[in-house]
Design an enzyme around this catalytic site. Structure first.
Site, PDB file in Angstrom:
ATOM      1  N   ASP A  21      -6.905  -4.544  -3.902  1.00 26.69           N
ATOM      2  CA  ASP A  21      -8.067  -4.433  -4.772  1.00 26.69           C
ATOM      3  C   ASP A  21      -7.687  -3.437  -5.870  1.00 26.69           C
ATOM      4  OD1 ASP A  21     -10.809  -4.665  -5.595  1.00 26.69           O
ATOM      5  OD2 ASP A  21     -11.166  -2.731  -4.637  1.00 26.69           O
ATOM      6  N   ASP A 179     -11.096  -1.197  -0.544  1.00 27.12           N
ATOM      7  CA  ASP A 179     -12.018  -0.129  -0.158  1.00 27.12           C
ATOM      8  C   ASP A 179     -13.418  -0.630   0.133  1.00 27.12           C
ATOM      9  OD1 ASP A 179     -12.351  -0.623  -3.040  1.00 27.12           O
ATOM     10  OD2 ASP A 179     -13.729   1.070  -2.985  1.00 27.12           O
TER      11      ASP A 179
END
Length: 239
Positions: A21, A179
């Site tokens: 990400d 996350d």
């Protein structure tokens, strides 16, 4: 009784490819987002919001941040502001953000081991691609999938599956690091090992230990050793 394949999750070697990400995992982009939100508020005669207020919501995207910046507006009214938010953010892109400490060392460790790495984000692809030259990642990042690249975005597994396909590596030989719970859901649905990045952005009440990631780490620096990385191994055992 017959035999069946048993999937084991192990630690011990760098993956053939690591997919990440972007916001909250590689890049601390919250300062860029804060300036964006506060420019919009200032134009409307409103006082600035603080980084502490906005930061936990960055990984949830522009609509979540607009909800913090303009809580008095109805969702439909905030929806109209999304294009403005993205345009101002593009002007501020990379001006205030920075890599999380240890990210560059981690990426170099992967490269030194011969592993590929790439980015799968829900950020619009044009914004994610614009940041690469600022970070010197134009040739280092082997694949980039944005939130609008495909018909689906995370938590759907398609972006991770396509990213693996584009670099020619099986999904089970990649590891996804993110996350947000959506990252772990997407990886699990794709059949890809996953790591929860605890250094990123989280809202109150979110518990990464409950997401089902194969590993959780506090800092990017924790991932410079091959033993930190999960991999899938399929063995055959009697039942």
């Amino acid at each position: 009784m017959g035999n069946k394949e048993v999937e084991k999750r192990m630690l011990g070697k760098f993956p053939r490819a690591a997919l990440f990400d972007l916001d909250g995992t590689l890049l601390d982009s919250a300062p860029d987002m804060l300036v964006t939100a506060n420019r919009m508020r200032d134009e409307r005669g409103l006082a600035a919001v603080s980084l502490a207020e906005l930061r936990p919501h960055v990984s949830k995207g522009s609509r979540a941040m607009l909800a913090i910046a303009f809580p008095h507006l109805e969702p439909a009214q905030r929806e109209v502001l999304v294009p403005e938010f993205l345009e101002i953010y593009r002007q501020e892109l990379g001006r205030h953000s920075r890599l999380f400490d240890g990210v560059d060392t981690m990426l170099s460790a992967l490269e030194d081991a011969g592993s590929l790495w790439g980015i799968v984000t829900n950020k619009p692809e044009y914004l994610a691609r614009d940041i690469l030259p600022q970070l010197g990642w134009e040739t280092r990042c082997t694949v980039l999938i944005g939130g609008d690249t495909l018909a689906e975005k995370k938590p759907h597994p398609l972006p991770l599956q396509v990213a693996a396909q584009r670099i020619g590596i099986a999904v089970e030989d990649c590891v996804y690091v993110g996350d947000d719970e959506r990252d772990i859901i997407a990886a699990r649905a794709a059949g890809m090992p996953s790591i929860a990045a605890l250094w990123g952005y989280r809202q109150a009440g979110e518990h990464p230990a409950e997401w089902g990631a194969d590993a959780l780490y506090e800092l990017p620096h924790d991932l410079i050793e091959p033993a930190a990385w999960p991999c899938y191994s399929v063995t055959v055992g009697a039942t």
